[in-house]
Design a protein around this motif. Structure first.
Motif, PDB file in Angstrom:
ATOM      1  N   LEU A   1      27.411  55.704  54.017  1.00 42.19           N
ATOM      2  CA  LEU A   1      27.662  56.087  55.413  1.00 42.19           C
ATOM      3  C   LEU A   1      27.517  57.596  55.600  1.00 42.19           C
ATOM      4  O   LEU A   1      26.938  58.055  56.589  1.00 42.19           O
ATOM      5  CB  LEU A   1      29.058  55.637  55.826  1.00 42.19           C
ATOM      6  N   SER A   2      28.036  58.373  54.668  1.00 38.23           N
ATOM      7  CA  SER A   2      27.946  59.831  54.789  1.00 38.23           C
ATOM      8  C   SER A   2      26.510  60.316  54.656  1.00 38.23           C
ATOM      9  O   SER A   2      26.106  61.291  55.310  1.00 38.23           O
ATOM     10  CB  SER A   2      28.820  60.503  53.728  1.00 38.23           C
ATOM     11  N   ILE A   3      25.718  59.626  53.832  1.00 32.97           N
ATOM     12  CA  ILE A   3      24.332  60.038  53.613  1.00 32.97           C
ATOM     13  C   ILE A   3      23.452  59.735  54.818  1.00 32.97           C
ATOM     14  O   ILE A   3      22.620  60.557  55.223  1.00 32.97           O
ATOM     15  CB  ILE A   3      23.766  59.369  52.349  1.00 32.97           C
ATOM     16  N   ILE A   4      23.623  58.559  55.425  1.00 31.95           N
ATOM     17  CA  ILE A   4      22.740  58.198  56.543  1.00 31.95           C
ATOM     18  C   ILE A   4      22.987  59.087  57.762  1.00 31.95           C
ATOM     19  O   ILE A   4      22.125  59.181  58.643  1.00 31.95           O
ATOM     20  CB  ILE A   4      22.876  56.715  56.941  1.00 31.95           C
ATOM     21  N   GLN A   5      24.137  59.757  57.813  1.00 34.90           N
ATOM     22  CA  GLN A   5      24.384  60.683  58.925  1.00 34.90           C
ATOM     23  C   GLN A   5      23.425  61.866  58.881  1.00 34.90           C
ATOM     24  O   GLN A   5      23.170  62.510  59.901  1.00 34.90           O
ATOM     25  CB  GLN A   5      25.834  61.159  58.891  1.00 34.90           C
ATOM     26  N   ARG A   6      22.873  62.147  57.703  1.00 31.02           N
ATOM     27  CA  ARG A   6      21.895  63.230  57.583  1.00 31.02           C
ATOM     28  C   ARG A   6      20.591  62.879  58.304  1.00 31.02           C
ATOM     29  O   ARG A   6      19.791  63.762  58.615  1.00 31.02           O
ATOM     30  CB  ARG A   6      21.577  63.507  56.111  1.00 31.02           C
ATOM     31  N   PHE A   7      20.381  61.595  58.542  1.00 32.18           N
ATOM     32  CA  PHE A   7      19.132  61.140  59.162  1.00 32.18           C
ATOM     33  C   PHE A   7      19.351  60.721  60.609  1.00 32.18           C
ATOM     34  O   PHE A   7      18.605  59.904  61.147  1.00 32.18           O
ATOM     35  CB  PHE A   7      18.554  59.975  58.358  1.00 32.18           C
ATOM     36  N   SER A   8      20.376  61.291  61.249  1.00 37.06           N
ATOM     37  CA  SER A   8      20.719  60.903  62.617  1.00 37.06           C
ATOM     38  C   SER A   8      19.619  61.233  63.614  1.00 37.06           C
ATOM     39  O   SER A   8      19.535  60.627  64.682  1.00 37.06           O
ATOM     40  CB  SER A   8      22.023  61.577  63.050  1.00 37.06           C
ATOM     41  N   ASN A   9      18.755  62.217  63.284  1.00 36.58           N
ATOM     42  CA  ASN A   9      17.679  62.603  64.206  1.00 36.58           C
ATOM     43  C   ASN A   9      16.362  61.893  63.919  1.00 36.58           C
ATOM     44  O   ASN A   9      15.334  62.237  64.493  1.00 36.58           O
ATOM     45  CB  ASN A   9      17.456  64.125  64.126  1.00 36.58           C
ATOM     46  N   SER A  10      16.389  60.909  63.028  1.00 34.26           N
ATOM     47  CA  SER A  10      15.142  60.221  62.668  1.00 34.26           C
ATOM     48  C   SER A  10      14.689  59.238  63.733  1.00 34.26           C
ATOM     49  O   SER A  10      13.535  58.827  63.755  1.00 34.26           O
ATOM     50  CB  SER A  10      15.328  59.469  61.338  1.00 34.26           C
ATOM     51  N   GLY A  11      15.623  58.834  64.635  1.00 33.24           N
ATOM     52  CA  GLY A  11      15.263  57.874  65.675  1.00 33.24           C
ATOM     53  C   GLY A  11      15.329  56.432  65.200  1.00 33.24           C
ATOM     54  O   GLY A  11      15.060  55.505  65.972  1.00 33.24           O
ATOM     55  N   GLU A  12      15.693  56.216  63.935  1.00 30.69           N
ATOM     56  CA  GLU A  12      15.770  54.863  63.393  1.00 30.69           C
ATOM     57  C   GLU A  12      17.116  54.222  63.725  1.00 30.69           C
ATOM     58  O   GLU A  12      18.120  54.903  63.920  1.00 30.69           O
ATOM     59  CB  GLU A  12      15.580  54.889  61.871  1.00 30.69           C
ATOM     60  N   ASN A  13      17.127  52.897  63.762  1.00 29.11           N
ATOM     61  CA  ASN A  13      18.344  52.145  64.021  1.00 29.11           C
ATOM     62  C   ASN A  13      19.350  52.381  62.901  1.00 29.11           C
ATOM     63  O   ASN A  13      19.014  52.281  61.713  1.00 29.11           O
ATOM     64  CB  ASN A  13      18.013  50.656  64.139  1.00 29.11           C
ATOM     65  N   ILE A  14      20.589  52.687  63.273  1.00 35.14           N
ATOM     66  CA  ILE A  14      21.617  53.010  62.285  1.00 35.14           C
ATOM     67  C   ILE A  14      21.888  51.847  61.335  1.00 35.14           C
ATOM     68  O   ILE A  14      22.127  52.043  60.142  1.00 35.14           O
ATOM     69  CB  ILE A  14      22.924  53.437  62.997  1.00 35.14           C
ATOM     70  N   ASP A  15      21.810  50.615  61.851  1.00 34.31           N
ATOM     71  CA  ASP A  15      22.036  49.444  60.990  1.00 34.31           C
ATOM     72  C   ASP A  15      20.947  49.326  59.931  1.00 34.31           C
ATOM     73  O   ASP A  15      21.220  48.977  58.774  1.00 34.31           O
ATOM     74  CB  ASP A  15      22.083  48.179  61.842  1.00 34.31           C
ATOM     75  N   ASP A  16      19.690  49.621  60.334  1.00 31.30           N
ATOM     76  CA  ASP A  16      18.575  49.551  59.385  1.00 31.30           C
ATOM     77  C   ASP A  16      18.750  50.593  58.281  1.00 31.30           C
ATOM     78  O   ASP A  16      18.547  50.299  57.094  1.00 31.30           O
ATOM     79  CB  ASP A  16      17.250  49.774  60.103  1.00 31.30           C
ATOM     80  N   LEU A  17      19.123  51.813  58.671  1.00 37.28           N
ATOM     81  CA  LEU A  17      19.317  52.874  57.684  1.00 37.28           C
ATOM     82  C   LEU A  17      20.447  52.531  56.720  1.00 37.28           C
ATOM     83  O   LEU A  17      20.364  52.812  55.525  1.00 37.28           O
ATOM     84  CB  LEU A  17      19.620  54.204  58.388  1.00 37.28           C
ATOM     85  N   PHE A  18      21.504  51.912  57.254  1.00 40.48           N
ATOM     86  CA  PHE A  18      22.638  51.540  56.412  1.00 40.48           C
ATOM     87  C   PHE A  18      22.203  50.502  55.370  1.00 40.48           C
ATOM     88  O   PHE A  18      22.572  50.601  54.195  1.00 40.48           O
ATOM     89  CB  PHE A  18      23.764  50.980  57.281  1.00 40.48           C
ATOM     90  N   GLN A  19      21.414  49.528  55.799  1.00 37.23           N
ATOM     91  CA  GLN A  19      20.934  48.502  54.861  1.00 37.23           C
ATOM     92  C   GLN A  19      20.057  49.115  53.775  1.00 37.23           C
ATOM     93  O   GLN A  19      20.185  48.768  52.597  1.00 37.23           O
ATOM     94  CB  GLN A  19      20.147  47.436  55.620  1.00 37.23           C
ATOM     95  N   ILE A  20      19.161  50.024  54.180  1.00 39.27           N
ATOM     96  CA  ILE A  20      18.286  50.676  53.198  1.00 39.27           C
ATOM     97  C   ILE A  20      19.120  51.528  52.246  1.00 39.27           C
ATOM     98  O   ILE A  20      18.868  51.563  51.039  1.00 39.27           O
ATOM     99  CB  ILE A  20      17.239  51.559  53.909  1.00 39.27           C
ATOM    100  N   GLY A  21      20.137  52.204  52.788  1.00 43.43           N
ATOM    101  CA  GLY A  21      21.019  52.993  51.943  1.00 43.43           C
ATOM    102  C   GLY A  21      21.751  52.137  50.926  1.00 43.43           C
ATOM    103  O   GLY A  21      21.944  52.541  49.773  1.00 43.43           O
ATOM    104  N   CYS A  22      22.128  50.939  51.342  1.00 41.74           N
ATOM    105  CA  CYS A  22      22.807  50.011  50.429  1.00 41.74           C
ATOM    106  C   CYS A  22      21.871  49.561  49.306  1.00 41.74           C
ATOM    107  O   CYS A  22      22.310  49.359  48.167  1.00 41.74           O
ATOM    108  CB  CYS A  22      23.325  48.798  51.189  1.00 41.74           C
ATOM    109  N   ILE A  23      20.593  49.408  49.622  1.00 34.35           N
ATOM    110  CA  ILE A  23      19.608  49.053  48.589  1.00 34.35           C
ATOM    111  C   ILE A  23      19.542  50.177  47.556  1.00 34.35           C
ATOM    112  O   ILE A  23      19.518  49.925  46.342  1.00 34.35           O
ATOM    113  CB  ILE A  23      18.226  48.813  49.218  1.00 34.35           C
TER     114      ILE A  23
END
Length: 256
Positions: free
Chosen positions: A49-71
């Motif tokens: 969760l803390s890491i995906i906040q770095r990509f908040s300006n990427s325009g990607e869906n937060i749920d998608d980023l969270f899933q990729i981060g979990c991978i």
């Protein structure tokens, strides 16, 4: 980025594991304990969760980023060597970031050929590897030699996988006045032959105040950015923005 529930997970109630708990769980994971692995994953979701906040300006869906981060987190768990005597988070962070970056590159709306992407990825991995062995950042030439490529090919490949940015992307806001990327771009080609002169707006410009006249002239005839104008006439960029908008409204009302 401040959603409480992401992918069905209540982020406000994510568990935290102590170092002792992590070490104990890892011993069980190495013995094939799936329940321990699941608990370890859940205990490190705050890290994702803390890491995906770095990509908040990427325009990607937060749920998608969270899933990729979990991978990325699961890959880190599967490849972590407890004998390295380093914290798991130290090992996992670059793994998670790398997984998200690969997803963003591959998900880019501008299609880049596989060979160019491969060159870019090789260059990135080579650079990271070289920086681990040395305190200084390698040059393009050194990276190119490492992957048996040319500096020109490396630069081209790295540029090709960069995400495009809209000219209307906001970069600064003050008192309701937003500065966009397009406001920072000067037009060096279209000066006296630009559209504003082509439709003979000189009369409308003459109805402006002295400062407004100066700003319009510098912005549209000299092709300067709002920041450049602000520096020259010693006011803030926000003031330039307000005066420019007011001047354009005045000119528009005069021409209607």
């Amino acid at each position: 980025m401040y959603k409480v529930e992401i992918c069905g997970v209540n982020t406000a109630k994510l568990p935290l594991l102590t170092d002792d708990e992590k070490n104990e769980l890892f011993k069980k994971i190495q013995n094939g304990d799936k329940a321990a692995r699941e608990k370890f994953i859940k205990g490190n979701l705050r890290l994702v969760l803390s890491i995906i906040q770095r990509f908040s300006n990427s325009g990607e869906n937060i749920d998608d980023l969270f899933q990729i981060g979990c991978i990325g987190l699961m890959k880190a768990i599967d490849n972590f060597d407890i004998t390295l005597n380093v914290k798991f988070s130290t090992y996992a962070v670059p793994m998670i970031i790398g997984e998200i970056r690969r997803y963003l590159r591959d998900n880019n709306s501008i299609r880049v050929s596989r060979s160019i992407r491969d060159t870019a990825y090789k260059a990135i991995y080579a650079k990271e590897s070289m920086m681990k062995k040395s305190d200084k950042e390698p040059t393009v030439e050194e990276v190119a030699e490492k992957i048996n490529s040319t500096p020109e090919e490396v630069v081209f490949a790295l540029d090709a996988i960069q995400s495009p940015v809209s000219l209307y992307e906001p970069v600064y806001a003050e008192s309701g006045d937003t500065l966009y990327i397009m406001d920072q771009i000067s037009d060096k080609k279209n000066r006296e032959d630009s559209w504003i002169e082509d439709i003979s707006l000189k009369t409308a410009i003459n109805h402006l105040s002295g400062r407004e006249h100066t700003i319009i002239n510098m912005r549209y005839f000299e092709g300067k950015t709002q920041m450049e104008v602000a520096d020259e006439i010693n006011i803030s960029q926000a003031q330039v923005s307000r005066l420019e908008k007011k001047a354009l409204r005045t000119m528009k009302n005069y021409l209607m």
